[in-house]
Design a protein around this motif. Structure first.
Motif, PDB file in Angstrom:
ATOM      1  N   GLN A 244      37.906  34.145  46.123  1.00 30.38           N
ATOM      2  CA  GLN A 244      38.150  35.323  45.273  1.00 30.38           C
ATOM      3  C   GLN A 244      39.609  35.757  45.285  1.00 30.38           C
ATOM      4  OE1 GLN A 244      35.390  38.690  45.585  1.00 30.38           O
ATOM      5  NE2 GLN A 244      37.156  40.055  45.408  1.00 30.38           N
ATOM      6  N   VAL A 245      40.145  35.931  44.085  1.00 35.90           N
ATOM      7  CA  VAL A 245      41.513  36.419  43.917  1.00 35.90           C
ATOM      8  C   VAL A 245      41.426  37.859  43.424  1.00 35.90           C
ATOM      9  CG1 VAL A 245      43.625  36.176  42.562  1.00 35.90           C
ATOM     10  CG2 VAL A 245      42.439  34.140  43.408  1.00 35.90           C
ATOM     11  N   ASP A 284      37.293  35.517  24.156  1.00 33.73           N
ATOM     12  CA  ASP A 284      37.409  36.835  23.537  1.00 33.73           C
ATOM     13  C   ASP A 284      38.882  37.246  23.404  1.00 33.73           C
ATOM     14  OD1 ASP A 284      37.332  39.463  22.814  1.00 33.73           O
ATOM     15  OD2 ASP A 284      36.256  40.160  24.602  1.00 33.73           O
ATOM     16  N   ASP A 300      36.980  28.177  23.954  1.00 35.52           N
ATOM     17  CA  ASP A 300      35.909  27.948  24.920  1.00 35.52           C
ATOM     18  C   ASP A 300      36.439  27.083  26.060  1.00 35.52           C
ATOM     19  OD1 ASP A 300      33.662  27.179  26.327  1.00 35.52           O
ATOM     20  OD2 ASP A 300      32.441  26.877  24.522  1.00 35.52           O
ATOM     21  N   LEU A 301      36.332  27.578  27.261  1.00 37.16           N
ATOM     22  CA  LEU A 301      36.885  26.825  28.396  1.00 37.16           C
ATOM     23  C   LEU A 301      36.216  25.470  28.561  1.00 37.16           C
ATOM     24  CD1 LEU A 301      35.152  26.825  31.424  1.00 37.16           C
ATOM     25  CD2 LEU A 301      35.367  29.251  30.981  1.00 37.16           C
TER      26      LEU A 301
ATOM     27  N   TYR B  39      32.300  52.126  50.302  1.00 41.31           N
ATOM     28  CA  TYR B  39      31.494  51.140  51.029  1.00 41.31           C
ATOM     29  C   TYR B  39      31.289  51.583  52.478  1.00 41.31           C
ATOM     30  CZ  TYR B  39      32.436  48.223  46.957  1.00 41.31           C
ATOM     31  OH  TYR B  39      32.515  47.747  45.682  1.00 41.31           O
TER      32      TYR B  39
END
Ligand code: FAD
Lengths: 317, 266
Positions: A244-245, A284, A300-301, B39
């Protein structure tokens, strides 16, 4: 000459790029010593010498990894005293920042995190409020403790190699007495791709990949890139949380960030908007990511990414 | 159980955020309860509810240090379910760095533990303004308590806290004895929203204001005077502007590679 101490937690078999960066900065500030934790092999000692380190400190106890943060800070405080360092450099990981935090209180030293550059007088450069300001800050105390982001300098070898003395720092028994203990550890599978925070190129996928990271991973591999993700993709379980970035994930500052199927919410932007070049692929046209993209593709990727991967392979022959 | 949750009033990250021109401190207009502290509050509520909640004598104290407006973060915490609020408020605190903040908060925690002991101090993983993650660790150091930080799962059992912590390479299980300082990530739970009942109930809950004198802190130890770091300069970064945007006409993948080649990124 000023004395600088670099902390390297578990250097392993060879020095990581981020460690070489810390050593390169350290040499620009003064005489460099290194404090390591964990096993120390001869190649690493030699590599530290090639980086100009004049001393290498090790803890008297071998089980610091069995505890969280506190005992490592206590060890490092001992190493600062033994080395006479007035600047301490650590990596900017969650652990690095917290070790710095506790070390700062032990030494009465100011701590500056997220540093991207250090001047000879100790003035540190960093950006704040998710990259919206660049600031300079300085510790007002005798010792300053800085955590430095990866990719802040180009690592270089020292002009002259040193042969460092290896010294032991006594870690008092009280250091581990009340500390939180690590009672279980499960390894995560290694991806074989570059480390996300250190990578020169990151290809990231979001909810738009709809469960299939294949096109993102294939493009990443063609470019020798790391794979990142938005929180929507990690929350869905399509890829590990360590990809996660963003605000609550990793902050990356690569040469190139390719965002695919990610809307570009503020919490995602917080982790990637200091990338040199940003490319966005999104169906989008209204997605906020296009406000910050150097090159945006409305599309579209699942069409665009595989075509780009093929083309790169073709050109690379 | 007696849990103190640290809550911070921070500029809303959805809006433009600024540093003041005079002294490079954060402009706190348009501030909200830091999302990441929700949280920690939720974790505290779950732990105490599992033990019978407020009726069984469990306490969740929302503690905020900050200027007058910070009381809004406390009020929101009370609406969500904290049992009482404490506002550490003193003009001398303005401009405190992490070290000075942790000094004042440590004194406040000690003060709140004087009549009956505190079991846990819970915090978010970072404030959403400073984003350093220094304060929880520094608080643990100052209080000489075990630190269990970045918990993504949390349990309390028989005087021990057991947490899961994810690093890049491992999943760790971490254990410590109570009392402890614990910070939690946004993976740990789904924070609840204040409901109508909570909003009404919050009006009857007490908010105590504490000054530095009351917690025994010398004003010279906090604020700009007591800080160990100093911001020298701050410059707004020009916002990123949009570059070329194209619509895929069947060859956008190739155009993307052309762009990378032109930027020498291949
Ligand atoms: C406290 C907190 C912390 C957070 N921390 C983070 C964080 O660290 N990192 C983070 O990323 N988010 C974080 N978030 C979440 C963030 O607010 C957004 O919800 C998240 O980033 C959205 O992810 P997304 O863009 O992948 O999904 P969405 O917003 O659903 O966007 C998906 C995008 O994919 C596009 N798309 C769909 N299909 C295709 C296709 N076939 N081809 C091309 N495009 C397509 C859509 O047009 C859309 O723009 C956090 C939120 C909170 C409250």
């Amino acid at each position: 000459m000023a004395k600088v101490l670099v902390f390297i937690d578990n250097p392993g078999q060879a020095l990581k790029k981020s460690s070489l960066e810390l050593l390169t900065i350290a040499r620009s500030l003064g005489e460099t010593a290194v404090a390591v934790n964990g096993a120390l092999n001869d190649d690493v000692v030699a590599a530290l010498g090639a980086q100009g380190a004049t001393a290498v400190f090790r803890p008297s106890s071998e089980d610091l990894d069995a505890y969280l943060i506190g005992p490592k800070a206590a060890y490092l405080a001992g190493a600062v005293a033994a080395s006479g360092a007035t600047t301490v450099l650590l990596e900017n990981s969650f652990d690095g920042k917290e070790i710095a935090a506790r070390l700062g209180i032990k030494l009465g030293a100011g701590v500056i995190t997220d540093v991207v550059g250090v001047e000879a007088d100790g003035t540190a450069h960093k950006s704040v409020l998710a990259g919206s300001y660049t600031t300079t800050a300085k510790a007002t105390t005798a010792v300053s403790v800085l955590t430095v982001k990866p990719n802040s300098v180009t690592p270089e070898p020292a002009a002259a190699a040193a042969s460092p003395e290896v010294l032991t720092v006594d870690v008092p028994g009280s250091a581990t007495a009340g500390a939180a203990r690590i009672t279980g550890r499960k390894d995560k599978p290694a991806s074989g791709r570059p480390d996300l925070t250190e990578a020169r190129i990151v290809v990231a996928g979001g909810r738009g990949v709809d469960g299939d990271f294949g096109p993102v991973e294939e493009l990443a591999d063609a470019l020798g890139a790391a794979v990142g993700a938005s929180r929507a993709a990690t929350d869905a379980g399509w890829i590990g949380h360590d990809a996660q970035v963003g605000q609550t994930g990793k902050t990356v500052s690569p040469q190139l960030y390719i965002s695919a199927g990610i809307s570009g919410a503020i919490q995602q932007k917080a982790g990637m908007q200091t990338a040199k070049v940003i490319v966005a692929v999104n169906k989008d046209a209204e997605s906020p990511v296009f406000e910050i993209a150097d090159f945006g593709i409305i599309g579209d990727l699942f069409q665009v990414l595989p075509q780009a991967t093929e083309e790169i392979k073709k050109r690379k022959g | 159980m007696k849990i103190i949750v640290l809550v911070k009033h921070v500029p809303d990250a959805q809006l433009d955020r600024h540093l003041s021109d005079e002294d490079n401190t954060t402009d706190r207009a348009d501030s909200i309860l830091s999302e990441l502290d929700e949280y920690a509050l939720e974790a505290a509520l779950q732990l105490t509810e599992a033990r019978g909640g407020a009726k069984a004598g469990n306490q969740v104290i929302a503690l905020s240090m900050g200027p007058a407006g910070a009381v809004n973060a406390i009020k929101k915490s009370l609406q969500i379910g904290a049992t009482e609020g404490v506002h550490l408020r003193d003009d001398a605190l303005a401009g405190s760095d992490a070290a000075a903040t942790s000094l004042a908060l440590a004194a406040a925690v000690r003060h709140l533990g004087a009549d009956s002991p505190v079991d846990l101090v819970l915090t978010g993983m970072a404030s959403t303004d400073g984003e350093t993650s220094l304060v929880p660790a520094q608080l643990a150091e100052r209080l000489d308590l075990p630190q269990v930080t970045f918990a993504s799962e949390l349990e309390v059992d028989g005087g021990r806290v057991i947490a899961r912590r994810d690093s890049d390479t491992h999943y760790d299980t971490v254990e410590a004895t109570l009392p402890a300082v614990v910070s939690v990530t946004d993976q740990i739970n789904e924070p609840r929203f204040p409901n109508f009942k909570g909003i009404i109930a919050a009006k009857r809950k007490t908010i105590t204001t504490l000054t530095l004198a009351e917690i025994g802190v010398d004003p010279a130890q906090v604020g700009k005077a007591g800080s160990w770091t100093e911001v020298k300069t701050a410059a707004a970064r020009p916002p990123r502007t949009a570059g070329t945007i194209i619509t895929d006409e069947g060859d956008a993948g190739i155009k993307l590679v052309d762009f990378l080649a032109a930027q020498k990124l291949l």
